[in-house]
Motif scaffolding. Structure first.
Motif, PDB file in Angstrom:
ATOM      1  N   LYS A  40      17.794  22.678 -50.449  1.00  0.00           N
ATOM      2  CA  LYS A  40      18.281  21.332 -50.148  1.00  0.00           C
ATOM      3  C   LYS A  40      18.348  20.479 -51.414  1.00  0.00           C
ATOM      4  O   LYS A  40      19.322  19.773 -51.656  1.00  0.00           O
ATOM      5  CB  LYS A  40      17.363  20.684 -49.116  1.00  0.00           C
ATOM      6  N   GLU A  41      17.308  20.577 -52.231  1.00  0.00           N
ATOM      7  CA  GLU A  41      17.247  19.805 -53.472  1.00  0.00           C
ATOM      8  C   GLU A  41      18.379  20.195 -54.423  1.00  0.00           C
ATOM      9  O   GLU A  41      19.029  19.334 -55.018  1.00  0.00           O
ATOM     10  CB  GLU A  41      15.885  20.045 -54.137  1.00  0.00           C
ATOM     11  N   ILE A  42      18.638  21.482 -54.548  1.00  0.00           N
ATOM     12  CA  ILE A  42      19.705  21.957 -55.431  1.00  0.00           C
ATOM     13  C   ILE A  42      21.066  21.499 -54.920  1.00  0.00           C
ATOM     14  O   ILE A  42      21.907  21.026 -55.694  1.00  0.00           O
ATOM     15  CB  ILE A  42      19.669  23.504 -55.555  1.00  0.00           C
ATOM     16  N   LEU A  43      21.305  21.624 -53.623  1.00  0.00           N
ATOM     17  CA  LEU A  43      22.590  21.211 -53.048  1.00  0.00           C
ATOM     18  C   LEU A  43      22.813  19.704 -53.206  1.00  0.00           C
ATOM     19  O   LEU A  43      23.929  19.261 -53.503  1.00  0.00           O
ATOM     20  CB  LEU A  43      22.673  21.617 -51.576  1.00  0.00           C
ATOM     21  N   GLU A  44      21.762  18.921 -53.035  1.00  0.00           N
ATOM     22  CA  GLU A  44      21.875  17.471 -53.225  1.00  0.00           C
ATOM     23  C   GLU A  44      22.187  17.137 -54.685  1.00  0.00           C
ATOM     24  O   GLU A  44      22.987  16.244 -54.966  1.00  0.00           O
ATOM     25  CB  GLU A  44      20.597  16.777 -52.780  1.00  0.00           C
ATOM     26  N   ALA A  45      21.564  17.852 -55.602  1.00  0.00           N
ATOM     27  CA  ALA A  45      21.816  17.617 -57.025  1.00  0.00           C
ATOM     28  C   ALA A  45      23.259  17.961 -57.387  1.00  0.00           C
ATOM     29  O   ALA A  45      23.916  17.216 -58.123  1.00  0.00           O
ATOM     30  CB  ALA A  45      20.842  18.443 -57.871  1.00  0.00           C
ATOM     31  N   GLU A  46      23.770  19.073 -56.869  1.00  0.00           N
ATOM     32  CA  GLU A  46      25.162  19.443 -57.124  1.00  0.00           C
ATOM     33  C   GLU A  46      26.115  18.385 -56.580  1.00  0.00           C
ATOM     34  O   GLU A  46      27.099  18.032 -57.227  1.00  0.00           O
ATOM     35  CB  GLU A  46      25.481  20.806 -56.500  1.00  0.00           C
ATOM     36  N   ASP A  51      29.746  13.602 -57.307  1.00  0.00           N
ATOM     37  CA  ASP A  51      30.007  12.200 -57.001  1.00  0.00           C
ATOM     38  C   ASP A  51      29.986  11.314 -58.249  1.00  0.00           C
ATOM     39  O   ASP A  51      30.128  10.099 -58.146  1.00  0.00           O
ATOM     40  CB  ASP A  51      28.977  11.679 -55.992  1.00  0.00           C
ATOM     41  N   GLY A  52      29.775  11.925 -59.402  1.00  0.00           N
ATOM     42  CA  GLY A  52      29.790  11.176 -60.658  1.00  0.00           C
ATOM     43  C   GLY A  52      28.485  10.478 -60.982  1.00  0.00           C
ATOM     44  O   GLY A  52      28.449   9.577 -61.815  1.00  0.00           O
ATOM     45  N   LYS A  53      27.393  10.885 -60.363  1.00  0.00           N
ATOM     46  CA  LYS A  53      26.107  10.236 -60.597  1.00  0.00           C
ATOM     47  C   LYS A  53      25.311  10.883 -61.725  1.00  0.00           C
ATOM     48  O   LYS A  53      24.222  10.451 -62.045  1.00  0.00           O
ATOM     49  CB  LYS A  53      25.272  10.240 -59.314  1.00  0.00           C
ATOM     50  N   GLY A  54      25.860  11.917 -62.329  1.00  0.00           N
ATOM     51  CA  GLY A  54      25.161  12.587 -63.415  1.00  0.00           C
ATOM     52  C   GLY A  54      25.353  11.847 -64.723  1.00  0.00           C
ATOM     53  O   GLY A  54      26.099  10.877 -64.816  1.00  0.00           O
TER      54      GLY A  54
END
Length: 67
Positions: A40-46, A51-54
């Motif tokens: 879940k954590e990995i999918l949310e990070a991807e 979404d341009g939040k990186g």
């Protein structure tokens, strides 16, 4: 006694399975899934990156962080 075979090629597995069966061995196949929270954590990070939040960093900035 337990025996674990690692790195068995897919093409060799039926041969090993047949041999084990002919010798009377019990065959137990186990799948060890990933921790659902980790997935879940990995999918949310991807998704956040999509979404341009990186943030973008240069290699020098990354090296400085790792000191």
């Amino acid at each position: 006694m337990d025996l674990v075979l690692k790195n068995v090629k897919k093409k060799d597995f039926p041969v090993l399975k047949s041999l084990a069966k002919s010798l009377g061995f019990e065959i137990v196949e186990e799948e060890k899934p990933y921790n659902p929270e980790f997935v879940k954590e990995i999918l949310e990070a991807e998704q956040s990156i999509k979404d341009g939040k990186g943030i973008k960093m240069t290699l020098d900035e990354l090296r400085e962080l790792c000191k």
